[in-house]
Design a protein around this motif. Sequence first.
Motif, mmCIF file in Angstrom:
data_model
loop_
_atom_site.group_PDB
_atom_site.id
_atom_site.type_symbol
_atom_site.label_atom_id
_atom_site.label_comp_id
_atom_site.label_asym_id
_atom_site.label_seq_id
_atom_site.Cartn_x
_atom_site.Cartn_y
_atom_site.Cartn_z
ATOM 1 N N SER A 80 -12.261 -8.138 -1.379
ATOM 2 C CA SER A 80 -11.357 -7.398 -0.610
ATOM 3 C C SER A 80 -10.132 -7.063 -1.565
ATOM 4 O O SER A 80 -9.424 -6.074 -1.304
ATOM 5 N N GLY A 81 -9.685 -8.250 -2.483
ATOM 6 C CA GLY A 81 -8.457 -7.975 -3.146
ATOM 7 C C GLY A 81 -8.875 -6.858 -4.303
ATOM 8 O O GLY A 81 -8.021 -5.928 -4.392
ATOM 9 N N LEU A 82 -9.913 -6.960 -4.794
ATOM 10 C CA LEU A 82 -10.218 -5.824 -5.822
ATOM 11 C C LEU A 82 -10.286 -4.564 -5.147
ATOM 12 O O LEU A 82 -9.975 -3.765 -5.715
ATOM 13 N N PHE A 83 -10.727 -4.568 -4.039
ATOM 14 C CA PHE A 83 -11.009 -3.191 -3.199
ATOM 15 C C PHE A 83 -9.711 -2.715 -3.014
ATOM 16 O O PHE A 83 -9.380 -1.614 -2.808
ATOM 17 N N ARG A 84 -8.656 -3.343 -2.659
ATOM 18 C CA ARG A 84 -7.516 -3.027 -2.284
ATOM 19 C C ARG A 84 -6.803 -2.611 -3.580
ATOM 20 O O ARG A 84 -5.830 -1.626 -3.415
ATOM 21 N N GLN A 85 -6.789 -3.256 -4.544
ATOM 22 C CA GLN A 85 -5.810 -2.985 -5.865
ATOM 23 C C GLN A 85 -6.658 -1.626 -6.408
ATOM 24 O O GLN A 85 -5.856 -0.932 -6.869
ATOM 25 N N ALA A 86 -7.895 -1.487 -6.405
ATOM 26 C CA ALA A 86 -8.307 -0.264 -6.956
ATOM 27 C C ALA A 86 -8.227 0.721 -5.737
ATOM 28 O O ALA A 86 -9.492 1.037 -5.005
ATOM 29 N N ALA A 87 -7.206 1.343 -5.853
ATOM 30 C CA ALA A 87 -7.002 2.403 -4.660
ATOM 31 C C ALA A 87 -8.248 3.382 -4.762
ATOM 32 O O ALA A 87 -8.558 3.879 -5.690
ATOM 33 N N ARG A 88 -8.636 4.073 -3.507
ATOM 34 C CA ARG A 88 -9.430 5.005 -3.525
ATOM 35 C C ARG A 88 -9.035 6.245 -4.012
ATOM 36 O O ARG A 88 -9.758 6.774 -4.912
ATOM 37 N N ASN A 89 -7.767 6.817 -3.893
ATOM 38 C CA ASN A 89 -7.301 7.655 -4.786
ATOM 39 C C ASN A 89 -6.639 7.258 -5.932
ATOM 40 O O ASN A 89 -5.636 6.525 -5.908
ATOM 41 N N GLY A 90 -6.989 7.735 -7.206
ATOM 42 C CA GLY A 90 -6.643 7.522 -8.340
ATOM 43 C C GLY A 90 -5.246 7.601 -8.797
ATOM 44 O O GLY A 90 -4.509 7.232 -9.567
ATOM 45 N N ARG A 91 -4.427 8.718 -7.714
ATOM 46 C CA ARG A 91 -3.097 8.695 -8.116
ATOM 47 C C ARG A 91 -2.254 7.446 -7.677
ATOM 48 O O ARG A 91 -1.052 7.329 -7.862
ATOM 49 N N ALA A 92 -2.861 6.600 -6.528
ATOM 50 C CA ALA A 92 -2.490 5.463 -5.969
ATOM 51 C C ALA A 92 -2.572 4.327 -6.934
ATOM 52 O O ALA A 92 -1.738 3.154 -6.867
#
Length: 298
Positions: A179-191
């Motif tokens: 879940s931490g990886l998923f949160r850090q790797a934002a869906r939108n690359g701009r984030a």
Amino acid sequence: MTNSIYPGSDHEFGGVSTDLKLSVVEGYLHGFTTALRKHFRELWYIDAFAGTGERTVRYAAQEANLLVPATEEKVERRRGSARIAIDVNPQFDRLIFMDESPKHSKALSALKGNHPTRKIDVLEGDANVAIRELIRGQSWSGTRAVMFLDPYGMSVNWDTLEAIQSTGAIDVWYLVSLSGLFRQAARNGRALDKSKRAALTRMLGTEEWEEAWYKRDAKLDLFGTLDDQQSRIADVEAMDEFVGKRLKSLFPKVLKPMRLKDSRGIPQFALYFAISNREPSAIALATKIAGHILNSGR
């Protein structure tokens, strides 16, 4: 409410998945000391994020209904990984508990004081620093260890894993926060800002995750300007697979992880077992013990 014997030891976390995780690790610790007791001068247990040594489970008060009476809020204290390791029989010769929190370290010191005949060290500070210092100052000839990495978020650096593997003497249980990886790797690359990129690279030891998890979309905007966008294509499964490949590139043997899910059935963590010893006999024995326990847990 049950009072703890360790000052400041309230540490509320976990549920069924936590119980499963700890039971898996406990099973391996028993198997480890039983199998290796006669073969090595010293057996160590290293807990890099030991918390307080116990965990607090809170049950909310329930209103009465037609089927059950009302119940008051109940707080239950259960053994954490540090207390579990102390209780293991055959015993470890040395137990090393690490935690960055002064409050947790104080509780661990109280736990140590309750076992004056045992060789227990409490190290307060960054686990990455403490682990590397411990490894640098130790000759591993005649010593074998089990290390439990149950970090707060994504706190374990890749160079720490490299140091652990270099010993050739430590078996590692590593709880990876999907879940931490998923949160850090934002869906939108701009984030995906500089700090997020740095955190992911520090944990995974490479920048290749970005190419594996993202797709670039170059489009013209309304003004005819090229807009280079980046969107995440990796799901939790793909991220877990990437982590597994990275660990296998470092350790001689890494077993298939156990997924730990929340109450909705969504994977939150992956519990990995990695072996640093390259000897075929050591790999076979550790794999036999850990594999049986993991398969039972699954």
